[in-house]
Design a protein around this motif. Structure first.
Motif, PDB file in Angstrom:
ATOM      1  N   UNK A 276      34.156  57.954  32.980  1.00 39.62           N
ATOM      2  CA  UNK A 276      34.923  58.828  33.872  1.00 39.62           C
ATOM      3  C   UNK A 276      36.033  58.039  34.558  1.00 39.62           C
ATOM      4  N   UNK A 277      35.722  56.828  35.035  1.00 36.22           N
ATOM      5  CA  UNK A 277      36.728  55.971  35.673  1.00 36.22           C
ATOM      6  C   UNK A 277      37.843  55.651  34.686  1.00 36.22           C
ATOM      7  N   UNK A 278      37.464  55.335  33.457  1.00 33.41           N
ATOM      8  CA  UNK A 278      38.438  55.010  32.416  1.00 33.41           C
ATOM      9  C   UNK A 278      39.380  56.187  32.165  1.00 33.41           C
ATOM     10  N   UNK A 279      38.829  57.383  32.038  1.00 35.54           N
ATOM     11  CA  UNK A 279      39.642  58.552  31.724  1.00 35.54           C
ATOM     12  C   UNK A 279      40.587  58.925  32.877  1.00 35.54           C
ATOM     13  N   UNK A 280      40.153  58.660  34.107  1.00 32.90           N
ATOM     14  CA  UNK A 280      40.965  59.060  35.259  1.00 32.90           C
ATOM     15  C   UNK A 280      41.937  57.980  35.720  1.00 32.90           C
ATOM     16  N   UNK A 281      41.490  56.730  35.677  1.00 28.24           N
ATOM     17  CA  UNK A 281      42.284  55.667  36.284  1.00 28.24           C
ATOM     18  C   UNK A 281      42.689  54.561  35.311  1.00 28.24           C
ATOM     19  N   UNK A 282      42.164  54.569  34.093  1.00 29.80           N
ATOM     20  CA  UNK A 282      42.579  53.584  33.109  1.00 29.80           C
ATOM     21  C   UNK A 282      41.610  52.428  32.960  1.00 29.80           C
ATOM     22  N   UNK A 283      41.825  51.660  31.896  1.00 28.23           N
ATOM     23  CA  UNK A 283      40.920  50.560  31.552  1.00 28.23           C
ATOM     24  C   UNK A 283      40.984  49.413  32.551  1.00 28.23           C
ATOM     25  N   UNK A 284      42.154  49.190  33.136  1.00 26.92           N
ATOM     26  CA  UNK A 284      42.269  48.110  34.106  1.00 26.92           C
ATOM     27  C   UNK A 284      41.390  48.337  35.319  1.00 26.92           C
ATOM     28  N   UNK A 285      41.423  49.558  35.861  1.00 27.86           N
ATOM     29  CA  UNK A 285      40.583  49.889  37.017  1.00 27.86           C
ATOM     30  C   UNK A 285      39.110  49.825  36.646  1.00 27.86           C
ATOM     31  N   UNK A 286      38.774  50.321  35.467  1.00 27.92           N
ATOM     32  CA  UNK A 286      37.376  50.310  35.035  1.00 27.92           C
ATOM     33  C   UNK A 286      36.850  48.888  34.906  1.00 27.92           C
ATOM     34  N   UNK A 287      37.595  48.023  34.217  1.00 23.02           N
ATOM     35  CA  UNK A 287      37.142  46.649  34.019  1.00 23.02           C
ATOM     36  C   UNK A 287      37.039  45.893  35.336  1.00 23.02           C
ATOM     37  N   UNK A 288      38.024  46.071  36.210  1.00 24.39           N
ATOM     38  CA  UNK A 288      38.006  45.363  37.496  1.00 24.39           C
ATOM     39  C   UNK A 288      36.783  45.746  38.311  1.00 24.39           C
ATOM     40  N   UNK A 289      36.508  47.050  38.402  1.00 23.65           N
ATOM     41  CA  UNK A 289      35.351  47.505  39.178  1.00 23.65           C
ATOM     42  C   UNK A 289      34.047  47.047  38.530  1.00 23.65           C
ATOM     43  N   UNK A 290      33.954  47.169  37.207  1.00 19.43           N
ATOM     44  CA  UNK A 290      32.716  46.806  36.508  1.00 19.43           C
ATOM     45  C   UNK A 290      32.410  45.319  36.656  1.00 19.43           C
ATOM     46  N   UNK A 291      33.418  44.476  36.465  1.00 18.35           N
ATOM     47  CA  UNK A 291      33.171  43.037  36.547  1.00 18.35           C
ATOM     48  C   UNK A 291      32.999  42.583  37.990  1.00 18.35           C
ATOM     49  N   UNK A 292      33.566  43.326  38.947  1.00 19.98           N
ATOM     50  CA  UNK A 292      33.301  43.020  40.349  1.00 19.98           C
ATOM     51  C   UNK A 292      31.830  43.275  40.675  1.00 19.98           C
ATOM     52  N   UNK A 293      31.305  44.410  40.206  1.00 20.61           N
ATOM     53  CA  UNK A 293      29.881  44.712  40.424  1.00 20.61           C
ATOM     54  C   UNK A 293      29.002  43.711  39.686  1.00 20.61           C
ATOM     55  N   UNK A 294      29.383  43.376  38.460  1.00 21.83           N
ATOM     56  CA  UNK A 294      28.602  42.418  37.675  1.00 21.83           C
ATOM     57  C   UNK A 294      28.572  41.054  38.353  1.00 21.83           C
ATOM     58  N   UNK A 295      29.731  40.575  38.777  1.00 22.52           N
ATOM     59  CA  UNK A 295      29.789  39.266  39.422  1.00 22.52           C
ATOM     60  C   UNK A 295      29.056  39.230  40.745  1.00 22.52           C
ATOM     61  N   UNK A 296      29.196  40.282  41.534  1.00 22.70           N
ATOM     62  CA  UNK A 296      28.501  40.351  42.820  1.00 22.70           C
ATOM     63  C   UNK A 296      26.989  40.395  42.633  1.00 22.70           C
ATOM     64  N   UNK A 297      26.541  41.180  41.658  1.00 16.93           N
ATOM     65  CA  UNK A 297      25.097  41.257  41.386  1.00 16.93           C
ATOM     66  C   UNK A 297      24.552  39.911  40.938  1.00 16.93           C
ATOM     67  N   UNK A 298      25.327  39.229  40.084  1.00 16.45           N
ATOM     68  CA  UNK A 298      24.864  37.947  39.547  1.00 16.45           C
ATOM     69  C   UNK A 298      24.799  36.877  40.626  1.00 16.45           C
ATOM     70  N   UNK A 299      25.859  36.734  41.396  1.00 16.71           N
ATOM     71  CA  UNK A 299      25.853  35.696  42.426  1.00 16.71           C
ATOM     72  C   UNK A 299      24.837  36.028  43.513  1.00 16.71           C
ATOM     73  N   UNK A 300      24.609  37.322  43.759  1.00 16.71           N
ATOM     74  CA  UNK A 300      23.613  37.712  44.750  1.00 16.71           C
ATOM     75  C   UNK A 300      22.212  37.272  44.384  1.00 16.71           C
TER      76      UNK A 300
END
Length: 434
Positions: free
Chosen positions: A86-110
């Motif tokens: 849904x994020x990809x379709x509305x806001x594009x791949x850049x927004x999707x990747x940035x949000x996804x990898x932000x969550x991934x990185x935060x979860x990992x370092x946490x």
């Protein structure tokens, strides 16, 4: 080239703008960072989490609980794919990747900051589960479509070779994670490692994710790559449309790579847990064996591309499933032997894995028409990882502990049988030219 001319001549535009080698670099960087995160958690699930967060249980039970937490990411991944589509379709791949990898990185370092069970009790387990779910959810959004774009832009006669490129990241991630943990274990006291040394790989994973994010955004958000996605019709579709148009293909496709994904954990996470719990083998020594096996697996993945272009990916996957079935019957008993037996198990398993796993990405992509390939590939991959790999360490360790190593082999054998049957049904696996 103007937008008008590119839309009228999509193939020429794609050939002019998109270099398969550029796509390959982005794919390898992205997949290596994801699998490094994956293996950092997997290794910690064996040597850290049981004693740190499940200290109230005996070692076997604690490890089984740890593997249950491990499986949460595979349950969360399809949910993440649906949300980030849904994020990809509305806001594009850049927004999707940035949000996804932000969550991934935060979860990992946490995960490297969670207090132990002795310090805060059951809250530590809850936070660990929450962050693991976050990892899986984010991985669902980390799908950038580059493997599909690579598959469709590969030179004629080289589809198999380029299809194996995304899979190289798995062996890179495994090798680096294993060597990093082996280094820390060999150069720190056990007390220091268990107290604070184990945290470093999680912090390193966060740093790698940041680098990978910029490397992938540099490719995905540029106008020429956006144009390439559009000209190749590689656009996200809704989950409802995907299941309506390709429901049967999604179901069958999920079982095509199942044997490879099950073997993936049978030669990475499960043997480490068995050696750690039931042998006197040094953990750091076995991690080095695992890293060497990853190198063999890397070479086997490359070989899978060459072989596939000569005999066809369907034949290679079918023969790979047969090899996995043979390995399932014979190899588990090697883990009860000497260090030599463990090395043979890991090396043979990694080579068979590389030959089969190397073509699983291309097999999935080739099941779908171009207009539905972007989302279809992501959904099938999520389901295959869930069915084939998500609970593999938990099931294999439980079966081998209660019934013997032969039972873990039967579990893997069932996956091989499922893949063989799926390949017989998946007539679309006669790879498309679109």
């Amino acid at each position: 080239m103007s937008a008008t001319s590119s839309s009228s001549l999509p193939d020429e535009a794609s050939d002019h703008h998109v270099s398969p080698s550029d796509i390959a670099v982005g794919v390898i960087i992205g997949r290596s960072s994801e699998f490094f995160d994956f293996f950092v958690f997997a290794i910690a699930s064996v040597i850290i989490f049981p004693s740190r967060y499940f200290s109230f249980a005996d070692p076997l039970t604690a490890t089984l609980w740890s593997f249950a937490v491990f499986a949460l990411a595979f349950l969360a991944r399809p949910l993440g794919t649906a949300f980030f589509t849904v994020i990809d379709r509305r806001y594009g791949k850049g927004a999707k990747l940035t949000l996804a990898l932000l969550i991934l990185g935060t979860s990992t370092v946490g995960m490297g900051l969670i207090p132990s069970y002795a310090q805060i009790g059951g809250a530590s387990i809850f936070v660990l589960c929450f962050l693991r779910f976050g990892q899986g959810f984010a991985l669902g959004g980390a799908w950038d479509g580059l493997p599909s774009l690579l598959n469709m832009n590969a030179p004629k006669g080289k589809r198999g070779f380029y299809a194996m490129v995304p899979q190289l990241g798995a062996m890179v991630g495994l090798g680096v994670a294993s060597l990093l943990f082996a280094y820390l274990l060999s150069n720190m006291s056990q007390a220091d490692f268990l107290e604070w040394g184990w945290r470093y790989p999680f912090f390193v994973a966060f740093a790698i994710n940041v680098v990978a994010l910029f490397a992938r955004l540099r490719i995905v958000v540029t106008p020429e790559y956006s144009e390439a996605f559009e000209s190749r019709q590689l656009q996200p579709t809704s989950f409802r449309a995907a299941f309506r148009e390709d429901g049967r293909t999604l179901l069958v496709g999920a079982f095509v790579p199942l044997a490879s994904f099950a073997l993936f954990h049978m030669v990475t996470v499960f043997p480490l847990s068995w050696v750690y719990l039931y042998t006197n083998e040094s953990t750091s020594s076995f991690l080095v064996i695992e890293a060497i096996a990853a190198a063999w697996g890397f070479l086997a993945i490359v070989a899978s591309g060459i072989i596939s272009d000569r005999i066809g990916s369907r034949r290679l996957l079918y023969r790979g499933a047969i090899l996995i079935a043979i390995f399932a019957v014979v190899a588990p008993l090697l883990l009860n032997g000497s260090k030599f037996g463990e090395a043979v198990y890991m090396t043979a398993g990694a080579i068979i894995l590389g030959l089969s796993f190397g073509q699983s990405s291309g097999a999935v992509a080739s099941l779908f028409d171009a207009s539905r390939r972007y989302t279809g590939s992501a959904v099938v991959s999520d389901l295959a990882w869930l069915f084939g790999a998500g609970f593999a360490p938990l099931a294999a360790l439980a079966l081998s502990a209660w019934l013997g190593l032969w039972a873990a082999g039967l579990y893997l054998l069932s996956g091989a049988v499922c893949t063989i049957l799926a390949l017989r049904f998946a007539r679309k696996l006669e790879f498309r030219s679109n």
